[in-house]
Design a protein around this motif. Structure first.
Motif, PDB file in Angstrom:
ATOM      1  N   LEU A   1       0.965  -1.088  -0.102  1.00 39.10           N
ATOM      2  CA  LEU A   1       0.046   0.000  -0.088  1.00 39.10           C
ATOM      3  C   LEU A   1       0.882   1.226  -0.027  1.00 39.10           C
ATOM      4  O   LEU A   1       1.846   1.285   0.960  1.00 39.10           O
ATOM      5  CB  LEU A   1      -0.944   0.064   1.289  1.00 39.10           C
ATOM      6  CG  LEU A   1      -2.067  -1.074   1.275  1.00 39.10           C
ATOM      7  CD1 LEU A   1      -2.801  -0.972   2.772  1.00 39.10           C
ATOM      8  CD2 LEU A   1      -3.140  -0.917   0.294  1.00 39.10           C
ATOM      9  N   ASP A   2       0.526   2.207  -1.004  1.00 33.83           N
ATOM     10  CA  ASP A   2       1.067   3.537  -0.940  1.00 33.83           C
ATOM     11  C   ASP A   2       0.700   4.303   0.432  1.00 33.83           C
ATOM     12  O   ASP A   2       1.248   5.132   1.037  1.00 33.83           O
ATOM     13  CB  ASP A   2       0.969   4.424  -1.962  1.00 33.83           C
ATOM     14  CG  ASP A   2       2.139   4.054  -3.141  1.00 33.83           C
ATOM     15  OD1 ASP A   2       3.298   3.584  -2.808  1.00 33.83           O
ATOM     16  OD2 ASP A   2       1.716   4.249  -4.515  1.00 33.83           O
ATOM     17  N   GLN A   3      -0.802   4.211   0.476  1.00 34.20           N
ATOM     18  CA  GLN A   3      -1.302   4.896   1.805  1.00 34.20           C
ATOM     19  C   GLN A   3      -2.217   3.756   2.315  1.00 34.20           C
ATOM     20  O   GLN A   3      -3.076   3.008   1.686  1.00 34.20           O
ATOM     21  CB  GLN A   3      -2.236   5.919   1.195  1.00 34.20           C
ATOM     22  CG  GLN A   3      -1.762   7.083   0.552  1.00 34.20           C
ATOM     23  CD  GLN A   3      -2.383   8.369   0.262  1.00 34.20           C
ATOM     24  OE1 GLN A   3      -3.649   8.470   0.676  1.00 34.20           O
ATOM     25  NE2 GLN A   3      -2.065   9.022  -0.854  1.00 34.20           N
ATOM     26  N   CYS A   4      -2.310   3.772   3.689  1.00 36.92           N
ATOM     27  CA  CYS A   4      -3.190   2.847   4.442  1.00 36.92           C
ATOM     28  C   CYS A   4      -4.243   3.545   4.891  1.00 36.92           C
ATOM     29  O   CYS A   4      -3.995   4.685   5.701  1.00 36.92           O
ATOM     30  CB  CYS A   4      -2.500   2.137   5.525  1.00 36.92           C
ATOM     31  SG  CYS A   4      -3.584   0.904   6.282  1.00 36.92           S
ATOM     32  N   HIS A   5      -5.648   3.530   4.539  1.00 37.34           N
ATOM     33  CA  HIS A   5      -6.544   4.335   4.986  1.00 37.34           C
ATOM     34  C   HIS A   5      -7.310   3.494   6.141  1.00 37.34           C
ATOM     35  O   HIS A   5      -8.032   4.177   6.954  1.00 37.34           O
ATOM     36  CB  HIS A   5      -7.651   4.476   4.136  1.00 37.34           C
ATOM     37  CG  HIS A   5      -6.991   4.880   2.691  1.00 37.34           C
ATOM     38  ND1 HIS A   5      -7.398   4.906   1.473  1.00 37.34           N
ATOM     39  CD2 HIS A   5      -6.074   5.973   2.473  1.00 37.34           C
ATOM     40  CE1 HIS A   5      -6.455   5.727   0.657  1.00 37.34           C
ATOM     41  NE2 HIS A   5      -5.652   6.376   1.260  1.00 37.34           N
ATOM     42  N   LEU A   6      -7.251   2.252   6.170  1.00 37.17           N
ATOM     43  CA  LEU A   6      -7.930   1.373   7.223  1.00 37.17           C
ATOM     44  C   LEU A   6      -7.033   0.150   7.685  1.00 37.17           C
ATOM     45  O   LEU A   6      -6.936  -0.482   6.741  1.00 37.17           O
ATOM     46  CB  LEU A   6      -9.417   1.016   6.653  1.00 37.17           C
ATOM     47  CG  LEU A   6     -10.090   0.011   7.664  1.00 37.17           C
ATOM     48  CD1 LEU A   6     -10.390   0.529   9.206  1.00 37.17           C
ATOM     49  CD2 LEU A   6     -11.283  -0.182   7.043  1.00 37.17           C
ATOM     50  N   ARG A   7      -6.634   0.062   8.769  1.00 36.12           N
ATOM     51  CA  ARG A   7      -6.097  -1.272   9.204  1.00 36.12           C
ATOM     52  C   ARG A   7      -6.607  -1.631  10.542  1.00 36.12           C
ATOM     53  O   ARG A   7      -6.749  -0.874  11.528  1.00 36.12           O
ATOM     54  CB  ARG A   7      -4.787  -0.970   9.484  1.00 36.12           C
ATOM     55  CG  ARG A   7      -3.750  -2.189  10.021  1.00 36.12           C
ATOM     56  CD  ARG A   7      -2.340  -1.954  10.116  1.00 36.12           C
ATOM     57  NE  ARG A   7      -1.798  -1.309   8.885  1.00 36.12           N
ATOM     58  CZ  ARG A   7      -1.163  -0.284   8.769  1.00 36.12           C
ATOM     59  NH1 ARG A   7      -1.231   0.695   9.858  1.00 36.12           N
ATOM     60  NH2 ARG A   7      -0.491   0.122   7.815  1.00 36.12           N
ATOM     61  N   ILE A   8      -6.875  -2.811  10.762  1.00 37.38           N
ATOM     62  CA  ILE A   8      -7.546  -3.504  12.081  1.00 37.38           C
ATOM     63  C   ILE A   8      -6.654  -4.709  12.034  1.00 37.38           C
ATOM     64  O   ILE A   8      -6.566  -5.468  11.683  1.00 37.38           O
ATOM     65  CB  ILE A   8      -8.836  -3.927  11.826  1.00 37.38           C
ATOM     66  CG1 ILE A   8      -9.969  -2.825  11.495  1.00 37.38           C
ATOM     67  CG2 ILE A   8      -9.534  -4.496  13.271  1.00 37.38           C
ATOM     68  CD1 ILE A   8     -11.313  -3.173  11.160  1.00 37.38           C
ATOM     69  N   SER A   9      -6.101  -4.636  13.460  1.00 37.13           N
ATOM     70  CA  SER A   9      -5.251  -5.724  13.845  1.00 37.13           C
ATOM     71  C   SER A   9      -5.676  -6.079  15.323  1.00 37.13           C
ATOM     72  O   SER A   9      -5.953  -5.424  16.094  1.00 37.13           O
ATOM     73  CB  SER A   9      -3.690  -5.490  13.675  1.00 37.13           C
ATOM     74  OG  SER A   9      -3.394  -4.706  14.835  1.00 37.13           O
ATOM     75  N   ILE A  10      -5.657  -7.557  15.550  1.00 37.98           N
ATOM     76  CA  ILE A  10      -6.063  -7.962  16.878  1.00 37.98           C
ATOM     77  C   ILE A  10      -4.969  -9.058  17.071  1.00 37.98           C
ATOM     78  O   ILE A  10      -4.570  -9.847  16.374  1.00 37.98           O
ATOM     79  CB  ILE A  10      -7.268  -8.792  16.912  1.00 37.98           C
ATOM     80  CG1 ILE A  10      -8.423  -7.593  16.139  1.00 37.98           C
ATOM     81  CG2 ILE A  10      -7.694  -9.139  18.255  1.00 37.98           C
ATOM     82  CD1 ILE A  10      -9.748  -8.202  15.861  1.00 37.98           C
ATOM     83  N   GLN A  11      -4.223  -8.917  18.237  1.00 44.31           N
ATOM     84  CA  GLN A  11      -3.259  -9.735  18.835  1.00 44.31           C
ATOM     85  C   GLN A  11      -3.545  -9.913  20.452  1.00 44.31           C
ATOM     86  O   GLN A  11      -4.009  -9.098  21.220  1.00 44.31           O
ATOM     87  CB  GLN A  11      -1.997  -9.306  18.520  1.00 44.31           C
ATOM     88  CG  GLN A  11      -1.576  -7.924  19.169  1.00 44.31           C
ATOM     89  CD  GLN A  11      -0.313  -7.416  18.358  1.00 44.31           C
ATOM     90  OE1 GLN A  11      -0.155  -7.711  17.146  1.00 44.31           O
ATOM     91  NE2 GLN A  11       0.811  -6.955  19.331  1.00 44.31           N
ATOM     92  N   PRO A  12      -2.619 -10.880  20.852  1.00 49.15           N
ATOM     93  CA  PRO A  12      -2.679 -11.568  22.384  1.00 49.15           C
ATOM     94  C   PRO A  12      -2.052  -9.862  23.141  1.00 49.15           C
ATOM     95  O   PRO A  12      -1.028  -9.576  22.780  1.00 49.15           O
ATOM     96  CB  PRO A  12      -1.949 -12.270  22.550  1.00 49.15           C
ATOM     97  CG  PRO A  12      -2.176 -12.970  21.377  1.00 49.15           C
ATOM     98  CD  PRO A  12      -1.895 -11.994  20.361  1.00 49.15           C
TER      99      PRO A  12
END
Length: 150
Positions: free
Chosen positions: A74-85
């Protein structure tokens, strides 16, 4: 959205893709952003990975969208969702990165962004994954991942 957590809605397009709009809130902070996705890829690569137990710290489930580049990133990230311990007691940390698009290089300094993080639990993530799949199928209006009490 009054409660802390994440809310997603999906607006399908005629080409088989659609816009995922995410609203995240934690404490006094809230933000909204969106990106376009193929719903089948969201199910296969994000929602399916949310079913793992335990979730991986090194390679957590992540949904990421924005303006692509030629290398496949991605050149630009508009939405990122991450889930981790988060800890050994089973708490999970949800991190939501939201940014407005910059349509050309001259507008980059006008771009807004926010990162919203909150804690949740495995049961809430499992429910969210089910709801999110139903949203992508047009069977539900929104999916909600509620924050747990800290």
């Amino acid at each position: 959205m009054s409660a802390e957590g994440l809310r997603v809605v999906y607006k399908p397009d005629e080409d088989g893709t659609g816009e995922i709009i995410a609203t995240a809130k934690s404490g006094d902070f809230a933000a909204q952003g969106s990106a376009w996705f193929n719903p089948d890829r969201v199910k296969a690569f994000f929602l399916a990975n949310l079913q793992a137990f335990p979730l991986a710290s090194a390679n957590p489930p992540m949904l990421e969208g924005g303006y692509p580049n030629r290398e496949g990133g991605l050149d630009q990230c508009h939405l990122r969702i991450s889930i981790q311990p988060y800890n050994t007691r089973g708490a999970l940390v949800v991190r939501v990165d939201l940014a407005s698009p910059a349509y050309n290089a001259g507008h980059a300094e006008l771009r807004n962004s926010a990162t919203i993080s909150f804690l949740t639990e495995y049961a809430a993530v499992a429910g969210f994954a089910k709801q999110f799949s139903q949203v992508l199928d047009g069977k539900k209006d929104e999916a909600v991942l509620e924050a747990s009490a800290n």
